[in-house]
Design an enzyme around this catalytic site. Structure first.
Site, short mmCIF file in Angstrom:
data_model
loop_
_atom_site.label_atom_id
_atom_site.label_comp_id
_atom_site.label_asym_id
_atom_site.label_seq_id
_atom_site.Cartn_x
_atom_site.Cartn_y
_atom_site.Cartn_z
N ASP A 120 0.88 -1.17 0.00
CA ASP A 120 0.00 0.00 0.00
C ASP A 120 0.91 1.22 0.00
O ASP A 120 1.44 1.62 1.04
CB ASP A 120 -0.90 -0.03 1.24
CG ASP A 120 -1.78 1.21 1.37
OD1 ASP A 120 -1.80 2.03 0.44
OD2 ASP A 120 -2.45 1.35 2.42
N GLY A 160 1.54 4.94 -0.18
CA GLY A 160 0.90 6.23 0.01
C GLY A 160 1.90 7.37 -0.10
O GLY A 160 3.08 7.16 -0.38
N ASN A 161 1.44 8.57 0.15
CA ASN A 161 2.30 9.74 0.03
C ASN A 161 3.34 9.83 1.14
O ASN A 161 4.41 10.40 0.95
CB ASN A 161 1.44 11.01 0.03
CG ASN A 161 0.54 11.09 -1.18
OD1 ASN A 161 1.00 11.11 -2.31
ND2 ASN A 161 -0.76 11.11 -0.96
N THR A 162 3.03 9.26 2.30
CA THR A 162 3.95 9.32 3.44
C THR A 162 4.66 8.00 3.67
O THR A 162 5.89 7.98 3.84
CB THR A 162 3.18 9.72 4.71
OG1 THR A 162 2.47 10.94 4.48
CG2 THR A 162 4.15 9.92 5.88
N TYR A 184 -18.56 7.24 -9.97
CA TYR A 184 -17.86 8.18 -10.86
C TYR A 184 -18.18 7.87 -12.32
O TYR A 184 -18.17 6.71 -12.72
CB TYR A 184 -16.35 8.07 -10.65
CG TYR A 184 -15.78 8.88 -9.50
CD1 TYR A 184 -16.52 9.13 -8.35
CD2 TYR A 184 -14.48 9.37 -9.55
CE1 TYR A 184 -15.99 9.85 -7.29
CE2 TYR A 184 -13.93 10.09 -8.50
CZ TYR A 184 -14.70 10.33 -7.37
OH TYR A 184 -14.16 11.05 -6.33
N ASP A 238 -6.88 3.78 -3.55
CA ASP A 238 -6.96 3.46 -2.12
C ASP A 238 -8.39 3.53 -1.62
O ASP A 238 -8.84 2.66 -0.87
CB ASP A 238 -6.03 4.36 -1.30
CG ASP A 238 -6.22 5.85 -1.57
OD1 ASP A 238 -6.89 6.22 -2.56
OD2 ASP A 238 -5.65 6.66 -0.80
N ASP A 243 -10.97 6.90 5.79
CA ASP A 243 -9.53 6.65 5.68
C ASP A 243 -8.80 7.93 6.10
O ASP A 243 -8.84 8.94 5.41
CB ASP A 243 -9.18 6.28 4.24
CG ASP A 243 -7.73 5.82 4.09
OD1 ASP A 243 -6.90 6.11 4.98
OD2 ASP A 243 -7.42 5.18 3.07
N SER A 270 -2.89 11.06 4.73
CA SER A 270 -2.46 12.43 4.43
C SER A 270 -3.68 13.29 4.11
O SER A 270 -3.78 14.44 4.53
CB SER A 270 -1.49 12.44 3.25
OG SER A 270 -0.34 11.69 3.55
N THR A 319 0.20 30.54 20.46
CA THR A 319 -0.07 30.27 19.05
C THR A 319 0.12 28.79 18.70
O THR A 319 -0.67 28.20 17.95
CB THR A 319 0.83 31.14 18.15
OG1 THR A 319 0.58 32.51 18.44
CG2 THR A 319 0.53 30.89 16.68
#
Length: 239
Positions: free
Chosen positions: A6, A8-10, A89, A98, A118, A121, A174
């Site tokens: 799997d 993913g972006n990370t 779609y 995913d 899910d 990211s 902050t």
């Protein structure tokens, strides 16, 4: 032995299946210069991949797997319908694989209306009807993206403290105001989804996955957290 990925972006998560049972699993950073693979890759019979990490990462995966085994990786893709799930779609290829795989896995287990969250990211929320029709969904920035977007687009908002604990109380500087504010949005989304599910005319199962999925599950106090939900859907998309 089957290797499932799997990407993913990370993170790139992987698991090994022996006779359809998970015997080993791990993960590594997608952006890492060195990916650490399981030692028994030379015994693979099949490699299944779910990837939203882009062409560069996909090509690198192909190159490395070819060096480790004689297998050619099979990449899952989103289609109009499979395993009882019908995509909403008009162009199914535009839906992230995913999301599609998580829906296939959830519906194949419960065989009824369900909501799939899910928390990666990006946070995706998708709804399926009792008969497997995709009713649509939402795509929302995840915790880290929300934080980054605020800091990148507001010059006077400076976070100079690392806030580890999940806290919803109003911030008194902050750093805590930003971090707790992002947490507040995350919790609000969770409570909104749960409250809507409670008033559905028909029971709707809740499935949760992703890197922040355990936290979402804890806040929700309901549903089923399935860390490998995306990989669980690979069996219906490839192979």
């Amino acid at each position: 032995m089957i290797l499932e990925l799997d990407a993913g972006n990370t993170f790139i998560k992987w698991r090994l299946l022996d006779r359809n049972q998970v015997c080993e699993r791990g993960k590594f950073l997608t952006a890492s210069d060195e990916w650490i693979w399981p030692a028994c890759c030379n015994h693979l019979t099949e490699v299944r991949v779910a990837s939203v990490a882009g062409k560069g990462v996909n090509n690198r995966l192909i190159d490395q797997i070819k060096k480790l085994s004689a297998c050619v990786p099979e990449f899952a893709c989103t289609v109009g319908s499979v395993a009882g799930v019908v995509n909403s779609y008009s162009d199914p290829s535009r839906m992230g694989v995913d999301r599609w795989l998580a829906m296939l896995a959830a519906y194949s287990e419960c065989k009824r209306a369900c909501c799939i969250v899910d928390c990666g990211s990006a946070i995706t929320v998708d709804y399926l009807s009792d008969d497997g029709q995709h009713l649509g969904g939402y795509i929302i920035p995840g915790l880290r993206l929300l934080n980054a977007a605020l800091l990148q687009n507001t010059a006077e908002v400076i976070v100079d403290q690392d806030i580890k604990a999940f806290d919803l109380s109003p911030g008194k500087n902050t750093s805590t105001a930003v971090t707790h504010g992002v947490n507040y949005l995350f919790d609000s989304l969770c409570q909104k989804i749960c409250s809507e599910l409670e008033v559905q005319s028909e029971p709707c199962a809740l499935y949760i996955t992703g890197g922040d999925g355990a936290l979402f599950h804890q806040l929700a106090g309901q549903g089923k957290f399935v860390p490998d939900l995306v990989m669980d859907g690979l069996q219906w998309s490839v192979g």
